[in-house]
Design a protein around this motif. Structure first.
Motif, PDB file in Angstrom:
ATOM      1  N   ASP A 315       0.633  -1.221  -0.064  1.00 26.49           N
ATOM      2  CA  ASP A 315       0.046  -0.078   0.166  1.00 26.49           C
ATOM      3  C   ASP A 315       1.076   1.386  -0.025  1.00 26.49           C
ATOM      4  OD1 ASP A 315      -2.821   0.933   0.068  1.00 26.49           O
ATOM      5  OD2 ASP A 315      -1.937   2.070   1.881  1.00 26.49           O
ATOM      6  N   LEU A 316       2.035   1.092   0.376  1.00 23.26           N
ATOM      7  CA  LEU A 316       2.976   2.440   0.282  1.00 23.26           C
ATOM      8  C   LEU A 316       3.372   2.747  -1.217  1.00 23.26           C
ATOM      9  CD1 LEU A 316       6.208   1.390   2.685  1.00 23.26           C
ATOM     10  CD2 LEU A 316       4.433   3.228   2.908  1.00 23.26           C
ATOM     11  N   LYS A 317       3.286   4.108  -1.453  1.00 17.39           N
ATOM     12  CA  LYS A 317       3.757   4.509  -2.579  1.00 17.39           C
ATOM     13  C   LYS A 317       5.069   5.067  -2.626  1.00 17.39           C
ATOM     14  CE  LYS A 317      -0.593   4.059  -4.254  1.00 17.39           C
ATOM     15  NZ  LYS A 317      -0.899   3.072  -3.087  1.00 17.39           N
ATOM     16  N   ASP A 318       5.564   5.341  -1.571  1.00 16.91           N
ATOM     17  CA  ASP A 318       6.944   5.707  -1.110  1.00 16.91           C
ATOM     18  C   ASP A 318       7.757   4.695  -0.367  1.00 16.91           C
ATOM     19  OD1 ASP A 318       9.370   7.050  -0.607  1.00 16.91           O
ATOM     20  OD2 ASP A 318       8.539   8.835   0.387  1.00 16.91           O
ATOM     21  N   ASN A 319       8.546   3.785  -0.915  1.00 13.26           N
ATOM     22  CA  ASN A 319       8.959   2.660  -0.362  1.00 13.26           C
ATOM     23  C   ASN A 319      10.115   3.037   0.521  1.00 13.26           C
ATOM     24  OD1 ASN A 319       7.604   1.089  -1.610  1.00 13.26           O
ATOM     25  ND2 ASN A 319       9.129   0.154  -2.991  1.00 13.26           N
ATOM     26  N   SER A 320      10.530   4.441   0.896  1.00 13.14           N
ATOM     27  CA  SER A 320      11.321   4.905   1.650  1.00 13.14           C
ATOM     28  C   SER A 320      10.873   4.987   2.914  1.00 13.14           C
ATOM     29  CB  SER A 320      11.742   6.440   1.505  1.00 13.14           C
ATOM     30  OG  SER A 320      10.985   7.321   1.631  1.00 13.14           O
ATOM     31  N   LYS A 321       9.446   4.983   3.021  1.00 14.69           N
ATOM     32  CA  LYS A 321       8.490   4.992   4.498  1.00 14.69           C
ATOM     33  C   LYS A 321       8.669   3.416   5.073  1.00 14.69           C
ATOM     34  CE  LYS A 321       7.279   9.200   4.348  1.00 14.69           C
ATOM     35  NZ  LYS A 321       7.750  10.080   5.488  1.00 14.69           N
ATOM     36  N   PHE A 322       9.185   2.411   4.246  1.00 14.56           N
ATOM     37  CA  PHE A 322       9.064   1.123   4.754  1.00 14.56           C
ATOM     38  C   PHE A 322      10.014   1.036   5.836  1.00 14.56           C
ATOM     39  CE2 PHE A 322      10.912  -3.242   4.645  1.00 14.56           C
ATOM     40  CZ  PHE A 322       9.782  -4.078   4.970  1.00 14.56           C
ATOM     41  N   GLY A 323       9.705   0.359   7.244  1.00 12.32           N
ATOM     42  CA  GLY A 323      10.393   0.345   8.260  1.00 12.32           C
ATOM     43  C   GLY A 323      10.488   1.518   9.064  1.00 12.32           C
ATOM     44  N   THR A 324       9.731   2.485   8.757  1.00  5.98           N
ATOM     45  CA  THR A 324       9.717   3.732   9.695  1.00  5.98           C
ATOM     46  C   THR A 324       8.694   3.360  10.710  1.00  5.98           C
ATOM     47  OG1 THR A 324       7.915   4.635   8.291  1.00  5.98           O
ATOM     48  CG2 THR A 324      10.141   5.449   7.685  1.00  5.98           C
ATOM     49  N   VAL A 325       9.012   4.442  11.818  1.00  3.84           N
ATOM     50  CA  VAL A 325       8.142   4.176  12.955  1.00  3.84           C
ATOM     51  C   VAL A 325       6.671   3.917  12.866  1.00  3.84           C
ATOM     52  CG1 VAL A 325       7.329   5.389  15.003  1.00  3.84           C
ATOM     53  CG2 VAL A 325       9.529   5.743  14.462  1.00  3.84           C
ATOM     54  N   TYR A 326       6.075   4.828  12.045  1.00  5.55           N
ATOM     55  CA  TYR A 326       4.513   4.676  11.751  1.00  5.55           C
ATOM     56  C   TYR A 326       4.118   3.229  10.861  1.00  5.55           C
ATOM     57  CZ  TYR A 326       3.612   8.813  14.204  1.00  5.55           C
ATOM     58  OH  TYR A 326       3.426   9.693  15.120  1.00  5.55           O
ATOM     59  N   TYR A 327       5.185   2.924  10.141  1.00  5.79           N
ATOM     60  CA  TYR A 327       4.984   1.744   9.140  1.00  5.79           C
ATOM     61  C   TYR A 327       5.096   0.478  10.043  1.00  5.79           C
ATOM     62  CZ  TYR A 327       5.216  -1.974   5.703  1.00  5.79           C
ATOM     63  OH  TYR A 327       4.994  -3.072   4.869  1.00  5.79           O
ATOM     64  N   ASN A 328       6.012   0.470  10.685  1.00  7.55           N
ATOM     65  CA  ASN A 328       6.200  -0.478  11.810  1.00  7.55           C
ATOM     66  C   ASN A 328       5.223  -0.514  13.050  1.00  7.55           C
ATOM     67  OD1 ASN A 328       8.411  -1.091  10.560  1.00  7.55           O
ATOM     68  ND2 ASN A 328       9.967  -0.898  12.057  1.00  7.55           N
ATOM     69  N   TYR A 329       4.780   0.579  13.368  1.00  8.03           N
ATOM     70  CA  TYR A 329       3.450   0.721  14.231  1.00  8.03           C
ATOM     71  C   TYR A 329       2.118   0.062  13.480  1.00  8.03           C
ATOM     72  CZ  TYR A 329      -0.720   2.913  16.394  1.00  8.03           C
ATOM     73  OH  TYR A 329      -1.748   3.113  17.320  1.00  8.03           O
ATOM     74  N   GLY A 330       2.080   0.171  12.171  1.00  5.84           N
ATOM     75  CA  GLY A 330       1.053  -0.505  11.508  1.00  5.84           C
ATOM     76  C   GLY A 330       1.000  -1.887  11.552  1.00  5.84           C
ATOM     77  N   VAL A 331       2.278  -2.449  11.360  1.00  2.00           N
ATOM     78  CA  VAL A 331       2.597  -3.802  11.114  1.00  2.00           C
ATOM     79  C   VAL A 331       2.206  -4.090  12.696  1.00  2.00           C
ATOM     80  CG1 VAL A 331       4.351  -5.567  11.129  1.00  2.00           C
ATOM     81  CG2 VAL A 331       4.070  -3.861   9.558  1.00  2.00           C
ATOM     82  N   ILE A 332       2.647  -4.015  14.013  1.00  2.00           N
ATOM     83  CA  ILE A 332       2.438  -4.301  15.226  1.00  2.00           C
ATOM     84  C   ILE A 332       0.965  -4.231  15.451  1.00  2.00           C
ATOM     85  CG2 ILE A 332       2.737  -3.698  17.680  1.00  2.00           C
ATOM     86  CD1 ILE A 332       5.581  -2.490  16.681  1.00  2.00           C
ATOM     87  N   GLN A 333       0.171  -3.291  15.111  1.00  2.00           N
ATOM     88  CA  GLN A 333      -1.249  -3.152  15.268  1.00  2.00           C
ATOM     89  C   GLN A 333      -1.813  -4.298  14.735  1.00  2.00           C
ATOM     90  OE1 GLN A 333      -3.685   0.254  16.003  1.00  2.00           O
ATOM     91  NE2 GLN A 333      -4.845  -0.399  14.255  1.00  2.00           N
ATOM     92  N   ALA A 334      -1.717  -4.678  13.389  1.00  2.00           N
ATOM     93  CA  ALA A 334      -2.011  -5.869  12.819  1.00  2.00           C
ATOM     94  C   ALA A 334      -1.732  -6.964  13.370  1.00  2.00           C
ATOM     95  CB  ALA A 334      -1.605  -5.512  11.326  1.00  2.00           C
ATOM     96  N   ILE A 335      -0.540  -7.155  13.902  1.00  2.00           N
ATOM     97  CA  ILE A 335      -0.290  -8.340  14.585  1.00  2.00           C
ATOM     98  C   ILE A 335      -1.209  -8.530  15.656  1.00  2.00           C
ATOM     99  CG2 ILE A 335       1.312  -9.372  16.155  1.00  2.00           C
ATOM    100  CD1 ILE A 335       3.742  -8.247  14.225  1.00  2.00           C
ATOM    101  N   THR A 336      -1.590  -7.681  16.541  1.00  2.00           N
ATOM    102  CA  THR A 336      -2.358  -7.801  17.874  1.00  2.00           C
ATOM    103  C   THR A 336      -3.980  -8.173  17.412  1.00  2.00           C
ATOM    104  OG1 THR A 336      -3.117  -5.584  17.877  1.00  2.00           O
ATOM    105  CG2 THR A 336      -1.222  -5.930  18.912  1.00  2.00           C
ATOM    106  N   PHE A 337      -4.293  -7.810  16.131  1.00  4.01           N
ATOM    107  CA  PHE A 337      -5.700  -8.135  15.746  1.00  4.01           C
ATOM    108  C   PHE A 337      -5.672  -9.607  15.251  1.00  4.01           C
ATOM    109  CE2 PHE A 337      -8.603  -8.295  11.861  1.00  4.01           C
ATOM    110  CZ  PHE A 337      -9.590  -8.317  12.671  1.00  4.01           C
ATOM    111  N   VAL A 338      -4.404  -9.998  14.419  1.00  5.90           N
ATOM    112  CA  VAL A 338      -4.386 -11.447  13.785  1.00  5.90           C
ATOM    113  C   VAL A 338      -4.113 -12.618  15.080  1.00  5.90           C
ATOM    114  CG1 VAL A 338      -2.944 -12.997  12.683  1.00  5.90           C
ATOM    115  CG2 VAL A 338      -3.542 -10.730  11.724  1.00  5.90           C
ATOM    116  N   GLU A 339      -3.367 -11.999  16.079  1.00  6.65           N
ATOM    117  CA  GLU A 339      -3.299 -13.103  17.197  1.00  6.65           C
ATOM    118  C   GLU A 339      -4.356 -13.065  17.985  1.00  6.65           C
ATOM    119  OE1 GLU A 339      -0.351 -14.807  17.584  1.00  6.65           O
ATOM    120  OE2 GLU A 339      -0.288 -14.161  15.515  1.00  6.65           O
ATOM    121  N   ALA A 340      -5.162 -11.837  18.202  1.00  2.13           N
ATOM    122  CA  ALA A 340      -6.552 -11.831  18.908  1.00  2.13           C
ATOM    123  C   ALA A 340      -7.360 -13.123  18.062  1.00  2.13           C
ATOM    124  CB  ALA A 340      -7.144 -10.706  18.977  1.00  2.13           C
TER     125      ALA A 340
END
Length: 446
Positions: A315-340
């Motif tokens: 979904d990123l249009k700018d791949n320089s944002k990959f691995g940034t604080v907010y990108y990783n936050y999005g991954v972490i939040q999705a992990i909590t949903f999936v693990e629930a």
């Protein structure tokens, strides 16, 4: 929550229907799928912070659907609902998706806004819809006996206040050295920003430091008066609880009045790349609390790059944002949903969970170190174990990171908050709320 660059045109605010398999149809039959209502703010003043966050969310869920075949075989249907980060539109999105969508069931809603989390408190209790706010929920909702439908997972602002003071104590040479220090909190004058006033007052009384509280009106584009106040007070440290444009403005104004960046510690919503970059050279040395550590050298980030980004599916249009604080936050939040969902499947079967089943799943999360390793998330997240008594998690921790002029360096390992320090205060507040609302606190059951 970060970086106000410029307000985006509201004409672009059309809500976008998104599924992980295709964005083509907003009327997709969701029967047999688990709904994930994605509350977005792609428009409005805080859009720059949502864009990488939303991408991290979507990319992880797309990986779950397309590579892992769903959560135990159950596909996730994502539907975006644009809020422009306003309470009114957020409530509209909640009403739209609280009962599911085209056959897809809602098990929980992530509002992506501290203000919206508060606004939904009574609605969620009446509707019996779980509201999950990783890193931005109400500390009082830790007590699940009184708040059965709210989950401030992973982190909260009271714990953050404690971690900030702990870090300053480490730098000073011990807790006894806090006595006489002056710690100023420069905060966004909102419910979010004011939420650390009480715990810092408690900590100041406990350790003997001077607690200086200075509000900044939204959006925070003018702060000269506040920073002059900080200089006049001879503050030793500044805890910056910013949001949006307030953070880079604070860093640059601090430099103008001669306050050192390495004595400013930003809140979790003041510690992204988009907070530091706009401040230019003034930001070098700036510190921040990190619950969503940046970087791409995590197993799950490597997996997402191989399976999603490198295949043009991000979904990123700018791949320089990959691995940034907010990108990783999005991954972490999705992990909590999936693990629930995985947790709920163990009790209810491998099928979409209902809103009535969501609370049980969220109250029995146990993402231990073994599971973290299996997820490829070592160093990215800390252990998360919930219960009816504790909707936040038994272990609350954060890292301190520092801006080197181009990116973030990690200064510490996970610093754990002492859950017992505010426990009595939280339970007393929850009890008072229960009395006010006529709520009979629950007792733990299986």
């Amino acid at each position: 929550m970060s970086l106000l660059t410029k307000t985006m045109s509201l004409a672009a605010a059309a809500a976008m229907a998104v599924t992980l398999m295709s964005r083509a149809s907003s009327a997709e039959d969701g029967t047999g799928q688990q709904l994930y209502p994605l509350f977005t703010y792609r428009t409005g003043p805080y859009a720059p912070s949502f864009i990488p966050f939303g991408a991290g969310n979507i990319d992880y869920l797309r990986y779950i659907n397309e590579v892992e075949g769903g959560v135990d075989g159950v596909k996730i249907l994502v539907q975006e609902c644009e809020t422009a980060y306003t309470i009114e539109r957020g409530i509209e999105c909640y009403e739209r998706y609280k009962n599911g969508y085209n056959g897809a069931l809602t098990a929980a809603i992530y509002p992506h806004s501290s203000g919206l989390d508060v606004a939904l408190t009574d609605k969620a209790r009446i509707d019996k819809i779980p509201i999950v706010s990783p890193g931005g929920g109400q500390n009082i909702a830790t007590d699940g006996r009184v708040f059965p439908y709210q989950y401030p997972l992973v982190f909260d602002y009271w714990s953050e206040a404690q971690i900030i003071v702990d870090y300053i104590a480490q730098q000073a040479g011990g807790y006894d050295k806090l006595k006489g220090l002056k710690i100023a909190t420069l905060y966004h004058d909102s419910g979010y920003g004011r939420d650390t006033i009480e715990p810092l007052g408690i900590l100041a009384k406990k350790y003997g430091f001077e607690d200086i509280q200075i509000p900044v009106p939204h959006p925070g584009e003018q702060q000269q008066t506040q920073w002059q106040q900080i200089r006049r007070a001879s503050a030793d440290w500044v805890f910056l609880r910013g949001w949006g444009v307030m953070t880079p403005v604070a860093i640059k104004t601090a430099a103008r009045v001669g306050f050192p960046a390495d004595r400013i510690i930003g809140d979790i919503w003041s510690g992204s790349e988009d907070d530091a970059h706009p401040a230019g050279a003034a930001a070098k040395g700036y510190l921040a609390v990190s619950v969503f550590p940046p970087g791409t050298n995590y197993g799950i980030l490597k997996t997402l790059k191989e399976n999603i980004l490198d295949k043009g599916k991000s979904d990123l249009k700018d791949n320089s944002k990959f691995g940034t604080v907010y990108y990783n936050y999005g991954v972490i939040q999705a992990i909590t949903f999936v693990e629930a969902l995985r947790t709920g499947h163990k009790k209810f079967g491998n099928r979409p969970l209902t809103a009535a089943e969501g609370p049980w799943a969220l109250e029995h999360l146990d993402i231990d170190q073994k599971r973290i390793a299996e997820l490829g998330a070592e160093g990215l997240i800390s252990a998360l174990k919930t219960s009816i008594d504790n909707h936040k998690g038994e272990t609350i921790a954060a890292k301190i990171i520092q801006w080197n002029g181009q990116s973030w360096d990690t200064r510490t390992d996970w610093i754990k908050a002492d859950a017992s320090l505010f426990a009595d205060v939280i339970k007393a507040k929850a009890a008072a709320y229960a009395k006010e609302k006529g709520i009979q606190p629950r007792v733990a059951t299986n």
